[in-house]
Design an enzyme around this catalytic site. Sequence first.
Site, PDB file in Angstrom:
ATOM      1  N   GLU A  48     -41.985 -52.654  32.772  1.00 50.32           N
ATOM      2  CA  GLU A  48     -41.799 -52.293  34.781  1.00 50.32           C
ATOM      3  C   GLU A  48     -42.908 -52.505  35.259  1.00 50.32           C
ATOM      4  O   GLU A  48     -42.529 -52.939  36.368  1.00 50.32           O
ATOM      5  CB  GLU A  48     -42.265 -50.593  34.508  1.00 50.32           C
ATOM      6  CG  GLU A  48     -41.519 -50.026  33.694  1.00 50.32           C
ATOM      7  CD  GLU A  48     -40.100 -49.345  34.483  1.00 50.32           C
ATOM      8  OE1 GLU A  48     -40.003 -49.482  35.813  1.00 50.32           O
ATOM      9  OE2 GLU A  48     -39.499 -48.737  34.156  1.00 50.32           O
ATOM     10  N   ASN A  52     -41.902 -55.652  38.488  1.00 53.84           N
ATOM     11  CA  ASN A  52     -41.811 -54.952  39.238  1.00 53.84           C
ATOM     12  C   ASN A  52     -42.301 -56.959  40.252  1.00 53.84           C
ATOM     13  O   ASN A  52     -42.113 -57.578  41.050  1.00 53.84           O
ATOM     14  CB  ASN A  52     -43.092 -54.755  39.682  1.00 53.84           C
ATOM     15  CG  ASN A  52     -42.335 -53.204  39.749  1.00 53.84           C
ATOM     16  OD1 ASN A  52     -41.684 -52.192  39.943  1.00 53.84           O
ATOM     17  ND2 ASN A  52     -44.045 -51.561  39.564  1.00 53.84           N
ATOM     18  N   ARG A 106     -33.500 -48.954  43.375  1.00 55.35           N
ATOM     19  CA  ARG A 106     -34.727 -48.735  42.711  1.00 55.35           C
ATOM     20  C   ARG A 106     -34.743 -46.995  42.919  1.00 55.35           C
ATOM     21  O   ARG A 106     -34.675 -46.087  43.832  1.00 55.35           O
ATOM     22  CB  ARG A 106     -35.505 -49.435  43.514  1.00 55.35           C
ATOM     23  CG  ARG A 106     -35.189 -50.752  43.772  1.00 55.35           C
ATOM     24  CD  ARG A 106     -35.968 -51.369  41.833  1.00 55.35           C
ATOM     25  NE  ARG A 106     -35.274 -52.246  41.535  1.00 55.35           N
ATOM     26  CZ  ARG A 106     -35.087 -53.073  40.560  1.00 55.35           C
ATOM     27  NH1 ARG A 106     -35.872 -52.556  39.522  1.00 55.35           N
ATOM     28  NH2 ARG A 106     -34.356 -54.556  40.095  1.00 55.35           N
TER      29      ARG A 106
HETATM   30  N1  LIG Z   1     -45.991 -56.707  42.013  1.00 53.80           N
HETATM   31  C1  LIG Z   1     -45.590 -56.379  42.938  1.00 53.80           C
HETATM   32  N2  LIG Z   1     -45.308 -57.002  44.598  1.00 53.80           N
HETATM   33  C2  LIG Z   1     -45.282 -56.155  45.351  1.00 53.80           C
HETATM   34  N3  LIG Z   1     -44.410 -55.766  45.722  1.00 53.80           N
HETATM   35  C3  LIG Z   1     -44.747 -54.253  44.324  1.00 53.80           C
HETATM   36  C4  LIG Z   1     -45.170 -54.943  43.021  1.00 53.80           C
HETATM   37  N4  LIG Z   1     -45.060 -53.964  42.730  1.00 53.80           N
HETATM   38  C5  LIG Z   1     -44.219 -53.084  43.017  1.00 53.80           C
HETATM   39  N5  LIG Z   1     -44.361 -53.415  44.326  1.00 53.80           N
HETATM   40  C6  LIG Z   1     -44.200 -51.953  45.410  1.00 53.80           C
HETATM   41  O1  LIG Z   1     -44.118 -50.787  44.688  1.00 53.80           O
HETATM   42  C7  LIG Z   1     -43.185 -50.156  45.073  1.00 53.80           C
HETATM   43  C8  LIG Z   1     -43.390 -48.863  44.027  1.00 53.80           C
HETATM   44  O2  LIG Z   1     -42.638 -50.155  42.193  1.00 53.80           O
HETATM   45  P1  LIG Z   1     -41.995 -49.068  41.575  1.00 53.80           P
HETATM   46  O3  LIG Z   1     -42.028 -49.934  39.596  1.00 53.80           O
HETATM   47  O4  LIG Z   1     -43.005 -47.256  41.248  1.00 53.80           O
HETATM   48  O5  LIG Z   1     -41.033 -48.598  42.664  1.00 53.80           O
HETATM   49  P2  LIG Z   1     -39.623 -49.484  42.497  1.00 53.80           P
HETATM   50  O6  LIG Z   1     -39.797 -50.619  41.376  1.00 53.80           O
HETATM   51  O7  LIG Z   1     -39.512 -49.241  43.066  1.00 53.80           O
HETATM   52  O8  LIG Z   1     -38.397 -48.750  41.530  1.00 53.80           O
HETATM   53  P3  LIG Z   1     -38.266 -48.496  40.062  1.00 53.80           P
HETATM   54  O9  LIG Z   1     -39.771 -49.488  39.510  1.00 53.80           O
HETATM   55  O10 LIG Z   1     -38.563 -47.297  39.674  1.00 53.80           O
HETATM   56  O11 LIG Z   1     -36.979 -49.448  39.857  1.00 53.80           O
HETATM   57  C9  LIG Z   1     -42.046 -51.550  44.986  1.00 53.80           C
HETATM   58  O12 LIG Z   1     -41.053 -50.884  45.959  1.00 53.80           O
HETATM   59  C10 LIG Z   1     -42.370 -51.899  45.919  1.00 53.80           C
HETATM   60  O13 LIG Z   1     -42.705 -51.699  46.959  1.00 53.80           O
HETATM   61 MG   LIG Z   2     -41.051 -50.642  38.845  1.00 49.73          MG
END
Ligand SMILES: Nc1ncnc2c1ncn2[C@@H]1O[C@H](COP(=O)(O)OP(=O)(O)OP(=O)(O)O)[C@@H](O)[C@H]1O
Ligand SMILES: [Mg+2]
Length: 146
Positions: A48, A52, A106
Site C-alpha cells: 500500500e 501510494n 481508488r
Molecule cells: N506518497 C504520496 N504522495 C502524495 N499523495 C499521497 C501519497 N500517499 C497518499 N497520498 C494521498 O492520500 C490519499 C489517500 O491515500 P490512500 O492510500 O488511503 O488511498 P488511495 O491511494 O487514494 O486509494 P487505495 O489505496 O485504496 O487504492 C491519496 O488519494 C492521495 O491523495
Molecule cells: Mg493508496
Amino acid sequence: MKATNLAEITFLSRSANEGFARSAAACFAAQLDPTLDELGDIKTAVSEAVTNAIVHGYPNELGRVLLRLRTLPEQVLEITVRDWGVGISDVKKAREPMYTTGGVERSGMGFTIMESFTDTMKVRSTPGKGTTVTMRKKIAQRASAR
Ligand SMILES: Nc1ncnc2c1ncn2[C@@H]1O[C@H](COP(=O)(O)OP(=O)(O)OP(=O)(O)O)[C@@H](O)[C@H]1O
Ligand SMILES: [Mg+2]
C-alpha cells in the site's frame, strides 16, 4: 531507537517494483520468524505504501522511492517508505478512510489498511518535497524460539 539491523533499497517508481519491494520486505522480516499471518500483514502494508509513492507521489514522472527496513529491540520491524514527489497538503484528511484523490479507480483505503495491519503509522509530508510513511510492527516471539 537503536536499530539492531538495517537494509535500504532505492528503486524507480515503476509499478513493477511494487512486487519487488513487497518481497524484499518479506525476506528481511523473515529474520524475526513471523507467522504467515504477520508476513501477510507486512507485505500488504508495504504494498500500500509503495503503491501510494508510485501512483500519487509521482503522478506524471518517474522518481525514486526508498524502502528502509530496520529491526528494533523486542522483535519490532520498522518499515519506512519515502518519496520525493508531490507531497500531501492535508495529511489528516488523506489518512481518513475512503478519502482519495485517485478518482473511481481508488477506494481511499490504503492508509487505513496500513494502520490496521501495523502497530503504529506516522506520515510526514511536505507539498512539493515528498512523503515519508513509517510503520512499526511487533512480531510475536514464538515458543520455539524461546
Ligand atoms: N506518497 C504520496 N504522495 C502524495 N499523495 C499521497 C501519497 N500517499 C497518499 N497520498 C494521498 O492520500 C490519499 C489517500 O491515500 P490512500 O492510500 O488511503 O488511498 P488511495 O491511494 O487514494 O486509494 P487505495 O489505496 O485504496 O487504492 C491519496 O488519494 C492521495 O491523495
Ligand atoms: Mg493508496
